[in-house]
Design a protein around this motif. Structure first.
Motif, PDB file in Angstrom:
ATOM      1  N   SER A   1      -7.053 -30.041 -12.185  1.00  0.00           N
ATOM      2  CA  SER A   1      -7.046 -29.862 -13.676  1.00  0.00           C
ATOM      3  C   SER A   1      -5.741 -29.106 -13.865  1.00  0.00           C
ATOM      4  O   SER A   1      -5.025 -29.263 -14.992  1.00  0.00           O
ATOM      5  CB  SER A   1      -8.226 -29.111 -14.048  1.00  0.00           C
ATOM      6  OG  SER A   1      -9.054 -29.772 -13.737  1.00  0.00           O
ATOM      7  N   GLN A   2      -5.149 -28.251 -13.008  1.00  0.00           N
ATOM      8  CA  GLN A   2      -4.121 -27.668 -13.263  1.00  0.00           C
ATOM      9  C   GLN A   2      -2.754 -28.310 -12.937  1.00  0.00           C
ATOM     10  O   GLN A   2      -1.528 -27.795 -12.984  1.00  0.00           O
ATOM     11  CB  GLN A   2      -4.083 -26.185 -12.428  1.00  0.00           C
ATOM     12  CG  GLN A   2      -5.158 -25.313 -12.947  1.00  0.00           C
ATOM     13  CD  GLN A   2      -5.459 -24.331 -12.013  1.00  0.00           C
ATOM     14  OE1 GLN A   2      -4.906 -24.339 -10.726  1.00  0.00           O
ATOM     15  NE2 GLN A   2      -6.388 -23.259 -12.345  1.00  0.00           N
ATOM     16  N   SER A   3      -2.967 -29.489 -12.044  1.00  0.00           N
ATOM     17  CA  SER A   3      -1.707 -30.221 -11.773  1.00  0.00           C
ATOM     18  C   SER A   3      -1.463 -31.327 -12.670  1.00  0.00           C
ATOM     19  O   SER A   3      -2.032 -31.538 -13.846  1.00  0.00           O
ATOM     20  CB  SER A   3      -2.053 -30.899 -10.448  1.00  0.00           C
ATOM     21  OG  SER A   3      -2.956 -31.875 -10.726  1.00  0.00           O
ATOM     22  N   ASP A   4      -0.169 -31.686 -12.356  1.00  0.00           N
ATOM     23  CA  ASP A   4       0.343 -32.973 -13.624  1.00  0.00           C
ATOM     24  C   ASP A   4       0.715 -34.192 -12.681  1.00  0.00           C
ATOM     25  O   ASP A   4       1.701 -34.694 -12.613  1.00  0.00           O
ATOM     26  CB  ASP A   4       1.657 -32.222 -14.084  1.00  0.00           C
ATOM     27  CG  ASP A   4       2.117 -33.173 -15.029  1.00  0.00           C
ATOM     28  OD1 ASP A   4       1.585 -33.913 -15.606  1.00  0.00           O
ATOM     29  OD2 ASP A   4       3.431 -33.130 -15.205  1.00  0.00           O
ATOM     30  N   ILE A   5      -0.515 -34.651 -12.084  1.00  0.00           N
ATOM     31  CA  ILE A   5      -0.471 -35.901 -11.531  1.00  0.00           C
ATOM     32  C   ILE A   5      -0.208 -37.142 -12.098  1.00  0.00           C
ATOM     33  O   ILE A   5      -1.352 -37.471 -13.422  1.00  0.00           O
ATOM     34  CB  ILE A   5      -1.680 -36.016 -10.432  1.00  0.00           C
ATOM     35  CG1 ILE A   5      -1.160 -34.875  -9.505  1.00  0.00           C
ATOM     36  CG2 ILE A   5      -1.713 -37.233  -9.662  1.00  0.00           C
ATOM     37  CD1 ILE A   5      -2.738 -34.750  -8.383  1.00  0.00           C
ATOM     38  N   LYS A   6       0.768 -38.136 -12.153  1.00  0.00           N
ATOM     39  CA  LYS A   6       0.791 -39.042 -12.912  1.00  0.00           C
ATOM     40  C   LYS A   6       1.111 -40.395 -11.979  1.00  0.00           C
ATOM     41  O   LYS A   6       1.552 -40.299 -10.900  1.00  0.00           O
ATOM     42  CB  LYS A   6       2.197 -38.969 -13.733  1.00  0.00           C
ATOM     43  CG  LYS A   6       2.205 -37.930 -14.787  1.00  0.00           C
ATOM     44  CD  LYS A   6       3.515 -38.337 -15.687  1.00  0.00           C
ATOM     45  CE  LYS A   6       3.941 -36.919 -16.431  1.00  0.00           C
ATOM     46  NZ  LYS A   6       4.721 -36.067 -15.588  1.00  0.00           N
ATOM     47  N   ILE A   7       0.968 -41.506 -12.748  1.00  0.00           N
ATOM     48  CA  ILE A   7       1.223 -42.913 -12.143  1.00  0.00           C
ATOM     49  C   ILE A   7       2.728 -42.907 -12.213  1.00  0.00           C
ATOM     50  O   ILE A   7       3.268 -42.687 -13.410  1.00  0.00           O
ATOM     51  CB  ILE A   7       0.545 -43.907 -12.622  1.00  0.00           C
ATOM     52  CG1 ILE A   7      -1.005 -43.637 -12.513  1.00  0.00           C
ATOM     53  CG2 ILE A   7       0.809 -45.383 -12.235  1.00  0.00           C
ATOM     54  CD1 ILE A   7      -2.140 -44.669 -13.484  1.00  0.00           C
ATOM     55  N   LEU A   8       3.556 -43.132 -10.872  1.00  0.00           N
ATOM     56  CA  LEU A   8       4.856 -43.499 -11.086  1.00  0.00           C
ATOM     57  C   LEU A   8       4.986 -44.988 -11.206  1.00  0.00           C
ATOM     58  O   LEU A   8       4.545 -45.814 -10.526  1.00  0.00           O
ATOM     59  CB  LEU A   8       5.564 -43.015  -9.887  1.00  0.00           C
ATOM     60  CG  LEU A   8       5.258 -41.548  -9.520  1.00  0.00           C
ATOM     61  CD1 LEU A   8       5.596 -41.012  -7.923  1.00  0.00           C
ATOM     62  CD2 LEU A   8       5.940 -40.660 -10.424  1.00  0.00           C
ATOM     63  N   PRO A   9       6.130 -45.343 -11.915  1.00  0.00           N
ATOM     64  CA  PRO A   9       6.507 -46.666 -12.412  1.00  0.00           C
ATOM     65  C   PRO A   9       7.190 -47.069 -11.149  1.00  0.00           C
ATOM     66  O   PRO A   9       7.987 -46.250 -10.370  1.00  0.00           O
ATOM     67  CB  PRO A   9       7.157 -46.516 -13.656  1.00  0.00           C
ATOM     68  CG  PRO A   9       7.903 -45.408 -13.600  1.00  0.00           C
ATOM     69  CD  PRO A   9       6.847 -44.350 -13.040  1.00  0.00           C
TER      70      PRO A   9
END
Ligand SMILES: Cc1cc2nc3c(=O)[nH]c(=O)nc-3n(C[C@H](O)[C@H](O)[C@H](O)COP(=O)(O)OP(=O)(O)OC[C@H]3O[C@@H](n4cnc5c(N)ncnc54)[C@H](O)[C@@H]3O)c2cc1C
Length: 475
Positions: free
Chosen positions: A164-172
């Motif tokens: 919840s504290q992280s900023d995990i994203k899908i990378l293009p």
């Protein structure tokens, strides 16, 4: 800067951390590399069907990279020890300045990577290594005392907090690159002589595109019933994404974020099917963290070290009856035949056959672990070792040694109509729903099906004593 991206268990261009960063940092372009190290695969008992699946995936990756103007070199090496020099040679030929890769956590692979890093650093070639294989990097989920979790439930709670504290994203995927003037005569082989698969390849179409389709279909049709359906092998209630996850044709991060999105971004609330499935991806992380923190589990040692004193059985007759699905216990036999004919086994059945192996046959869990690796298309050291040590009660947060599954009760509970059994043991199809779980007890033994190889309680006392005393014997 010009970069070389070394693909390993990340056979995709989409959401690939090393590829993403290489493309971003390398203003003079990138090339790609895959190394075929047959001796490493042999040493790790990698299944032929998994290798064949990797080769098919590699061809598709090559065409995806081609579309981005990225050349893929495929090198076959004679020994793992030669890899640092081989990479260095290629780097010199293509005039690259840096190597990029996503980390692997098994002991041999991480030692290999260290020697590559060390070798290249002598020539001022930089290496950039990323955590990509799991959702949260190892070491990021710790107790308040900064120790590692050994029990899953509190680990999962802490995992939720860190996530919840992280900023995990899908990378293009990277944008189309400027074409480099490189010559490349290497090819992805169609087959390898030492890895002849006997599994029908059409069961497991390879590639990132297919993996995404499997995920989309699972999320739209099955995710919300996962908690109810996942334990019944006759229902296709699980995702069957494990082969794609273990070869990196899809990332665990992508799967998790897509499931989360369909659960309106609720981690722990919302739909029970979605939270249960996300929980399984957290188990996957958990076992990789264990592998990273406790390298001994990569070296045939028990997580609970005292259980290494147990004098397990090595009986060849029992072992081969189990391997070939001829134990006389229909659920066990159907499960082993599913493994042998498809390269995959349902999770409930993996637990049942591994428990039968260790607690009823009292066979050494390492033999079972090895056989699974040699047959599974989704063979993964962390999950396989974790699953085997769970069943053998030698692992972290494992089944208590005195709670032994009864394979007949498991069969009545999870395959009540015998549908799954009949699929793989058609010789039992004449039996009633009641008798199919235990043919011998109902006098149904005349058919072409073996008698039970062991009486279920035969080794019970032996198992209980072995676990009760293994601590004492160490002193
Ligand atoms: C003895 C034993 C051996 C196992 N060996 C392996 C193995 O070699 N490779 C492997 O990927 N899994 C292994 N598992 C875990 C599990 O059985 C499989 O991941 C699952 O059956 C794969 O099917 P699925 O993709 O439909 O899973 P789903 O139920 O759809 O789960 C989604 C994903 O979560 C992960 N996952 C699910 N359950 C577990 C688990 N218990 N531990 C770790 N990750 C999990 C997998 O990546 C799986 O693909 C083993 C379990 C046991 C008990």
């Amino acid at each position: 800067m010009r970069g070389l991206v070394w693909f390993r268990e990340d056979l995709r261009t989409h959401d690939n951390t090393a590829l993403y960063h290489a493309a971003k940092q390398c203003d003079e372009g990138i090339a790609a590399l895959y190394i075929i190290d047959e001796n490493m695969w042999i040493a790790h008992d990698t299944a032929a069907c998994k290798i064949e699946f990797i080769l098919r995936g590699l061809k598709l990756l090559q065409s995806d990279l081609d579309k981005l103007n990225i050349t893929l070199y495929v090198l076959s090496v004679k020994s793992t020890a030669s890899i640092p020099q081989e990479i260095h040679k290629l780097i010199s030929i293509i005039q690259a300045d840096a190597l990029f890769f996503n980390r692997q956590y098994e002991i041999n692979e991480s030692r290999r990577d260290q020697s590559v890093e060390k070798h290249l650093s002598q020539y001022d070639i930089s290496t950039y290594a990323y955590h990509d294989q799991i959702i949260l990097p190892p070491g990021s989920v710790k107790t308040l005392q900064n120790t590692n979790y050994s029990v899953f439930t509190p680990y999962k709670r802490a995992w939720h907090t860190v996530f919840s504290q992280s900023d995990i994203k899908i990378l293009p995927p990277p944008r189309i690159q400027d074409k480099l003037n490189l010559t490349n005569e290497s090819k992805v082989p169609d087959t390898l002589l030492k890895f002849k698969s006997d599994i029908d390849p059409t069961l497991w179409p390879a590639g990132q595109l297919h993996a995404k389709k499997v995920l989309q279909k699972f999320i739209s049709d099955k995710l919300f019933h996962y908690d109810k359906d996942r334990d019944f092998p006759s229902i296709e209630g699980t995702s069957k994404l494990s082969p794609y996850l273990c070869t990196g044709m899809i990332s665990a991060r992508y799967c998790f974020l897509k499931a989360l999105e369909s659960n309106h971004n609720e981690l722990d609330t919302g739909n029970k099917g979605a939270t249960t499935w996300m929980g399984e991806l957290i188990w996957r992380d958990f076992y990789k963290h264990i592998l990273f923190n406790e390298p001994r589990v990569s070296m045939h040692q028990a997580y609970k070290t005292e259980t290494d004193n147990i004098n397990w059985n090595h009986d060849e007759t029992l072992f081969s009856a189990w391997k070939s699905g001829q134990t006389g216990y229909p659920m066990i036999d159907a499960a082993m035949r599913q493994l042998n004919t498809t390269g995959w086994m349902h999770n409930r059945l993996r637990m049942v056959v591994a428990m039968f192996f260790t607690k009823n046959l009292f066979l050494d869990w390492r033999l079972g672990e090895k056989y699974f690796m040699s047959r599974l298309i989704d063979g993964d050291l962390a999950a396989n070792n974790g699953g085997w040590q769970w069943s053998a009660s030698t692992g972290t947060d494992s089944a208590p040694y005195f709670r032994i599954f009864n394979p007949i009760r498991q069969s009545e509970r999870f395959d009540p109509d015998g549908e799954f059994i009949i699929q793989y043991c058609p010789e039992l199809k004449m039996l009633t729903k009641k008798n199919i779980h235990d043919p011998s007890r109902h006098g149904e033994i005349k058919m072409n099906y073996p008698k039970p190889i062991i009486e279920l309680n035969k080794n019970r006392d032996k198992v209980l004593t072995a676990f009760k005393t293994c601590n004492i014997r160490k002193l």
